[in-house]
Design an enzyme around this catalytic site. Structure first.
Site, short mmCIF file in Angstrom:
data_model
loop_
_atom_site.label_atom_id
_atom_site.label_comp_id
_atom_site.label_asym_id
_atom_site.label_seq_id
_atom_site.Cartn_x
_atom_site.Cartn_y
_atom_site.Cartn_z
N GLU A 79 -21.62 73.13 -28.11
CA GLU A 79 -21.50 72.13 -27.28
C GLU A 79 -21.59 70.68 -27.63
OE1 GLU A 79 -26.10 72.96 -27.18
OE2 GLU A 79 -24.15 73.93 -27.71
N HIS A 99 -24.91 74.19 -32.74
CA HIS A 99 -24.68 73.85 -31.36
C HIS A 99 -23.08 73.54 -31.05
CE1 HIS A 99 -28.91 73.38 -29.80
NE2 HIS A 99 -28.85 72.86 -31.07
N CYS A 127 -28.28 78.56 -31.19
CA CYS A 127 -29.41 78.14 -31.90
C CYS A 127 -30.63 78.89 -31.77
CB CYS A 127 -29.65 76.51 -31.28
SG CYS A 127 -30.68 75.52 -32.21
#
Length: 205
Positions: A189, A187, A79
């Site tokens: 995650e 992202h 990011c």
């Protein structure tokens, strides 16, 4: 061991949890000695480019990250961490980046049609550049798999380094790579199994 660089910005512990889910050994750290001793580095980040770049410089981590990457150590920017890899950003003025990926960071409003919401938030499919080998970062996923974005700025003037794009009214840079340096605008995650598989591929580099 993978060092997740702590310089005061980023979703550090959700990222650490994602690496733990695939069995990767990570440490969240701003300690230069630990960073030098790590096998791979992750540069996370959320927020404003200028503030993040200033925090890196204040702690001397900008020079350290560049030194380690220049020595061949795999580096993944996520990011805002990806945006910091570029030469500079035009987010609220001009701010110098790490210069590890040629190009700039510019508002997505310069590219997308009027009426599209900013920031771009949501799930989008990854597109791989035609006529190029698929990046090793994507060895465990397929073109068209979706990942989660939250951003108002994007990588620009970087076509030679783009390894994936995403359509949001226009093709926006989703991921870049130059030798051992990788960056993803999304992202991983927060991107479910697809994101975990991208992190798994990074661990295998």
């Amino acid at each position: 061991m993978i060092a997740i660089i702590d310089y005061g910005v980023g979703n550090l512990f959700s990222l650490k949890s994602s690496f733990a889910a695939i069995g990767a050994d990570t440490v969240v750290t701003g300690d230069p000695a630990v960073i030098r001793g790590a096998e791979k580095l992750v540069l996370p980040g959320v927020g404003a480019f200028g503030d993040a770049a200033a925090l890196l410089r204040r702690n001397g981590l900008d020079k350290l990250v560049k030194e380690e990457a220049s020595g061949g150590k795999p580096l993944l920017g996520i990011c805002l961490g990806m945006q910091l890899l570029f030469d500079y950003s035009l987010e609220y003025g001009r701010h110098e980046g790490l210069g590890l990926i040629p190009g700039s960071v510019r508002p997505i409003g310069d590219y997308i049609p009027q009426g599209y919401k900013i920031p771009h938030i949501g799930w989008n499919a990854l597109r791989f550049p035609a006529g190029r080998p698929v990046s090793p970062l994507f060895r465990h996923i397929r073109e068209g798999d979706c990942v989660y974005f939250v951003h108002s700025f994007c990588g620009a003037e970087c076509s030679e380094s783009v390894i994936a794009s995403a359509e949001y009214g226009a093709d926006l840079t989703a991921a870049v790579a130059r030798e051992n340096v990788f960056g993803v605008q999304f992202h991983p995650e927060k991107s479910g199994d697809v994101g975990l598989n991208i992190l798994r591929a990074f661990c295998e580099l």
